[in-house]
Enzyme design. Structure first.
Site, PDB file in Angstrom:
ATOM      1  N   HIS A 169      10.551   5.322  -6.840  1.00  6.61           N
ATOM      2  CA  HIS A 169       9.805   4.057  -6.938  1.00  6.61           C
ATOM      3  C   HIS A 169       9.850   3.529  -8.386  1.00  6.61           C
ATOM      4  CE1 HIS A 169       6.273   1.419  -6.799  1.00  6.61           C
ATOM      5  NE2 HIS A 169       6.042   1.691  -5.544  1.00  6.61           N
ATOM      6  N   GLU A 273      13.285  -0.316  -6.133  1.00  6.47           N
ATOM      7  CA  GLU A 273      13.062   1.051  -5.653  1.00  6.47           C
ATOM      8  C   GLU A 273      14.153   1.505  -4.684  1.00  6.47           C
ATOM      9  OE1 GLU A 273       9.034   1.060  -4.045  1.00  6.47           O
ATOM     10  OE2 GLU A 273       8.581  -0.620  -5.400  1.00  6.47           O
TER      11      GLU A 273
HETATM   12  O1  TA6 Z   1       6.548  -0.333  -3.464  1.00  8.66           O
HETATM   13  C1  TA6 Z   1       5.632  -1.405  -3.446  1.00  8.66           C
HETATM   14  C2  TA6 Z   1       4.273  -0.863  -2.997  1.00  8.66           C
HETATM   15  O2  TA6 Z   1       4.340  -0.321  -1.705  1.00  8.66           O
HETATM   16  C3  TA6 Z   1       3.238  -1.988  -3.108  1.00  8.66           C
HETATM   17  O3  TA6 Z   1       2.782  -2.408  -1.835  1.00  8.66           O
HETATM   18  C4  TA6 Z   1       2.118  -1.342  -3.943  1.00  8.66           C
HETATM   19  O4  TA6 Z   1       1.210  -0.646  -3.099  1.00  8.66           O
HETATM   20  C5  TA6 Z   1       2.947  -0.399  -4.796  1.00  8.66           C
HETATM   21  O5  TA6 Z   1       3.861   0.197  -3.876  1.00  8.66           O
HETATM   22  C6  TA6 Z   1       2.174   0.599  -5.630  1.00  8.66           C
HETATM   23  O6  TA6 Z   1       1.507   1.520  -4.824  1.00  8.66           O
HETATM   24  P1  TA6 Z   1       0.558   2.587  -5.584  1.00  8.66           P
HETATM   25  O7  TA6 Z   1       0.024   3.484  -4.498  1.00  8.66           O
HETATM   26  O8  TA6 Z   1       1.436   3.330  -6.560  1.00  8.66           O
HETATM   27  O9  TA6 Z   1      -0.486   1.769  -6.293  1.00  8.66           O
END
Ligand code: TA6
Length: 297
Positions: A169, A273
């Site tokens: 991510h 990601e």
């Molecule tokens: O990858 C994008 C996402 O799924 C967004 O919807 C947001 O939730 C982000 O990940 C960050 O998630 P986190 O749990 O690290 O705050």
């Protein structure tokens, strides 16, 4: 292991050492002639990657938590075994548990032309089985040099097949998200979380940002290019073993809603990601393994 023991067992003079990072969490510093990278044992979390004399490539929030049981904000969270909220399990943490656990170092070796490769592991145990009733071995490896190469291997060590999501991510530093663009996803179908989970198809134009953007692109093996005219650079994210790509910027309201994300930090970052999730979740037979890689240049 204490920092003393980590340095005794794994340090390599002028290449690898360990220090106390944020929250005094043990952090591995990988320092080569070309670049430097930092990896927390917590979550096997890459928190820094920077070419000598250039701006950091990975973004970190100044408000990040550095606590067992909480995710670090920025760098490369390792997401496993579910992506996002877990359907039917409101008690489960967002993005799985791999980024919340401390990983073990299993190998560190110098590579060609001054690079270095480190491998960390996380094995299923009663804590993970209580959350997700399957046995697995995870190996996360990174090679630090002119590029940053990462690989996530999932091995099914149980007796029956399981299906999982996974992601690297990755948070990138950009000069100004309002002037950045992401190329490589033309024609790919996506689900837009910021558009009420509507599904659509990306046109031939690159992705630009005028508001909260949270899209998972499906069935794409394409390398993506992040164009950053403000910092005057182009970052290429190539991948293998990954069928989906997520592009995310929280914008103003969502940035304010995250306690571990500065209200004014959203213009300086974007996530591109490397993912397998939802339509592109991975089914792994007993005894089989699956490798997903990302290379950042
Ligand atoms: O990858 C994008 C996402 O799924 C967004 O919807 C947001 O939730 C982000 O990940 C960050 O998630 P986190 O749990 O690290 O705050």
């Amino acid at each position: 292991m204490t920092l003393e023991q980590l340095n005794q067992r794994w340090a390599i003079p002028n290449l690898v050492r360990f220090d106390a990072g944020g929250g005094n969490l043990p952090r591995m510093i990988l320092s080569t002639a070309d670049a430097e990278a930092h990896v927390y044992l917590h979550g096997a979390h890459v928190s820094h990657y920077q070419h000598r004399g250039e701006k950091p490539i990975l973004w970190m929030s100044a408000k990040s938590w550095y606590e067992p049981g909480k995710p670090i904000r920025g760098g490369v969270p390792v997401i496993f075994p579910w992506f996002g909220p877990r359907a039917g399990h409101p008690e489960s943490p967002n993005h799985g548990f791999a980024r919340l656990r401390s990983w073990k170092i299993v190998a560190i070796e110098p590579g060609q032309n001054g690079s270095v490769t480190a491998t960390l592991a996380l094995r299923s145990d009663e804590q993970t089985r209580a959350a997700w009733p399957h046995d697995f071995d995870l190996h996360f490896s990174l090679t630090v040099g002119r590029s940053l190469q990462m690989a996530l291997e999932v091995r099914n060590t149980g007796r029956e097949a399981f299906t999982f999501d996974e992601a690297l991510h990755t948070y990138f530093t950009v000069g100004d998200i309002r002037r950045a663009s992401v190329h490589g996803l033309a024609g790919a179908s996506f689900l837009g979380k910021a558009e009420g989970n509507a599904r659509a198809t990306q046109g031939s134009e690159p992705i630009t940002f005028t508001g909260e953007t949270d899209r998972i692109y499906f069935n794409t093996r394409a390398a993506c290019t992040l164009e950053d005219p403000v910092l005057g650079r182009r970052i290429v994210v190539a991948k293998s073993g990954s069928e989906a790509t997520v592009v995310w910027n929280p914008w103003i309201t969502k940035a304010k809603a995250m306690p571990d994300f500065g209200d004014d930090e959203w213009p300086g970052m974007v996530c591109v990601e490397t993912v397998n999730a939802m339509d592109n979740a991975v089914r792994l037979e007993a005894g089989q393994s699956h490798v997903m890689t990302a290379e950042i240049q």
